[in-house]
Every structure is written in structure tokens, then in C-alpha cells.
Design a protein around this motif. Structure first.
Motif, PDB file in Angstrom:
ATOM      1  N   GLU A 106       0.818  -1.228   0.000  1.00 36.58           N
ATOM      2  CA  GLU A 106       0.000   0.000   0.000  1.00 36.58           C
ATOM      3  C   GLU A 106       0.847   1.271   0.000  1.00 36.58           C
ATOM      4  O   GLU A 106       0.299   2.367   0.021  1.00 36.58           O
ATOM      5  CB  GLU A 106      -0.918   0.020   1.239  1.00 36.58           C
ATOM      6  CG  GLU A 106      -1.930  -1.114   1.289  1.00 36.58           C
ATOM      7  CD  GLU A 106      -3.116  -0.792   2.189  1.00 36.58           C
ATOM      8  OE1 GLU A 106      -3.280   0.376   2.602  1.00 36.58           O
ATOM      9  OE2 GLU A 106      -3.885  -1.728   2.488  1.00 36.58           O
ATOM     10  N   SER A 197      -7.750   2.863   0.298  1.00 38.57           N
ATOM     11  CA  SER A 197      -7.424   2.413   1.647  1.00 38.57           C
ATOM     12  C   SER A 197      -7.327   3.627   2.550  1.00 38.57           C
ATOM     13  O   SER A 197      -6.362   4.399   2.485  1.00 38.57           O
ATOM     14  CB  SER A 197      -6.091   1.651   1.633  1.00 38.57           C
ATOM     15  OG  SER A 197      -5.677   1.370   2.959  1.00 38.57           O
ATOM     16  N   HIS A 214     -11.090  -0.179   1.694  1.00 39.77           N
ATOM     17  CA  HIS A 214     -10.288  -0.885   2.690  1.00 39.77           C
ATOM     18  C   HIS A 214     -10.100   0.033   3.885  1.00 39.77           C
ATOM     19  O   HIS A 214      -9.713   1.194   3.715  1.00 39.77           O
ATOM     20  CB  HIS A 214      -8.906  -1.256   2.131  1.00 39.77           C
ATOM     21  CG  HIS A 214      -8.975  -2.321   1.083  1.00 39.77           C
ATOM     22  ND1 HIS A 214      -9.520  -2.095  -0.161  1.00 39.77           N
ATOM     23  CD2 HIS A 214      -8.607  -3.630   1.107  1.00 39.77           C
ATOM     24  CE1 HIS A 214      -9.475  -3.221  -0.859  1.00 39.77           C
ATOM     25  NE2 HIS A 214      -8.929  -4.175  -0.118  1.00 39.77           N
TER      26      HIS A 214
END
Ligand SMILES: *Cc1c(COP(=O)(O)O)cnc(C)c1O
Length: 228
Positions: A106, A197, A214
Motif C-alpha cells: 500500500e 485504503s 479498505h
């Protein structure tokens, strides 16, 4: 202790479902990344047994020490496999191990790491999903590409042959998080990046309202951390 952790995990799961349905989204659109950094395998295992499969770690070495065993034990349960997300700063000399170990990285946040990952992905033939970390608050101490450089950076990653599946941000501790979540969502839309995210223990319902796919939740599940 483990009963507390499992109870915490269950309430986070229902909060996520509630936040999603409250804004007209399906609960299944939001994935919980359970952030297990600093906690050892014995602490994490009950949550795996309860059904959680997606976990986040911020250090490559720590993840390498914990997760091969936990992955092997998880296979004995017979349900889905563990999906491991790297959510912390990645040094380019750790790119090889990161590509070996993680399913999602990420924290692609600078050209040097994008190049190192492109090299390792080609060499290993293993394709972790990649998210670009955006420093939405332009905080000097924080990793991430600056918002105004995000479009060019995403394009240059794609130029290296990388698929960018998501964007990630960590808003400033002070002040409202929602403008940062909204900014990340805008950057995603205009660059056609599907995943977002964003949201941690303190603000994941708000992140879901702003489109998070997310949420990265640690202390609300595992309790207080002494460090990390
Ligand atoms: C530690 C961490 C989290 C989880 O934070 P909590 O406040 O404990 O939920 C989420 N994202 C990143 C990048 C982290 O480092």
C-alpha cells in the motif's frame, strides 16, 4: 484476553457493515485490514480462527518473522488464505522480500521504490497488488507522494508496467479527516484507480462514508500498542 480481541473484531466488523449500509453501500464493498503490527502470533491467531483473513503489517522484517507460521497454520483451517498488506514505509533494499511476502503493497510513494518493485516483480513473476500512498496533508514528516504530484506519479508507475490498484492515505492527527478522504477519492476517480485504503480505528466509519474500500484497523481490535 483472546476473547476480548475476538469480541473487538466482531464489533468492528458490524460497525463496518453498519457504516456501509448507512450510506447505501454493500457491507461486502469494504474490506477490513486488521493491523496486527507489534502483536505476536498467539495474539493474532484467535482472530484468524474467528474468520479474519486480511492483515496489515508496517515492517517487512516483523512480518517475515510472524506470518510464514501463521499462514501455514491457517491452511489447516481449510478456509481462505491469508492476504497480507504492507502499510508501512518500504525501503528499496527490502523490495525483494516485500514482493515475496505481501499480497498488497500500500506504500508505493516515490519513483525509486516504484522502479525497485517493477524490477522485482519482473524477476520473481509474483504480482502483489500496488497502492500509491498520498500525503494528503503535505506533512513533511510523513511518507507519500504530494497530492499535486499524484497524477504524474501514477502515470509514471503505469509507464513502468505497474498496475496501480489503489490509493492510500494517513490524514494528519489534528483536524478533520474527511477533507483528506475526499481528496484521496477525487485523485482515485480522475486516475481511474479502483481501491481506496483509508480510515483507522478512530475514523473508519467516516472513511467508509467517503468511499473507502479498505479500512486499516489496529488498536480497536488488538488493543493499545506500546510502540509502532
Ligand atoms: C498502525 C497503523 C494503522 C492502524 O492504526 P489504529 O489507530 O491502531 O487503528 C493504520 N494504518 C497505518 C498505516 C498504520 O501504520
Amino acid at each position: 484476553m483472546s476473547e476480548d480481541v475476538v469480541a473487538n473484531w466482531r464489533s468492528v466488523c458490524s460497525e463496518i457493515a453498519r457504516a456501509a449500509t448507512d450510506c447505501g453501500r454493500a457491507a461486502a464493498d469494504v474490506t477490513l485490514v486488521a493491523v496486527s503490527k507489534t502483536f505476536d502470533g498467539d495474539h493474532i491467531w484467535p482472530v484468524i480462527e474467528a474468520g479474519q483473513r486480511v492483515f496489515g503489517e508496517n515492517r517487512v522484517q516483523e512480518a517475515k518473522a510472524k506470518w510464514p507460521d501463521l499462514r501455514a497454520r491457517t491452511k489447516t483451517l481449510g478456509a481462505g488464505a491469508i492476504q497480507l498488506h504492507l502499510i508501512g514505509l518500504l525501503q528499496s533494499n527490502k523490495a525483494r522480500e516485500a514482493v515475496e511476502l505481501f499480497d498488497v503493497i500500500e506504500t508505493v510513494d516515490r519513483p525509486k521504490i516504484a522502479e525497485a518493485l517493477a524490477g522485482e516483480i519482473a524477476r520473481q513473476g509474483r504480482h502483489p497488488r500496488l497502492y500509491v500512498q498520498v500525503n494528503t496533508g503535505a506533512e513533511p514528516q510523513k511518507a507519500g507522494i504530494l497530492p499535486e504530484q499524484a497524477d504524474d506519479f501514477i502515470a509514471s508507475c503505469r509507464g513502468l508496467g505497474l498496475t496501480i490498484d489503489g490509493l492510500m492515505c494517513i490524514p494528519p492527527v489534528e483536524g478533520l479527516a474527511s477533507p483528506h478522504f475526499a481528496l484521496l477519492a477525487q485523485i482515485a476517480v480522475r486516475n481511474r484507480v479502483p481501491k481506496l485504503s483509508m480510515g483507522m480505528s478512530a475514523d473508519y466509519p467516516l472513511a467508509i462514508q467517503n468511499g473507502a474500500t479498505h479500512v486499516r484497523v489496529g488498536s480497536a481490535i488488538f488493543g493499545h500498542r506500546d510502540h509502532g
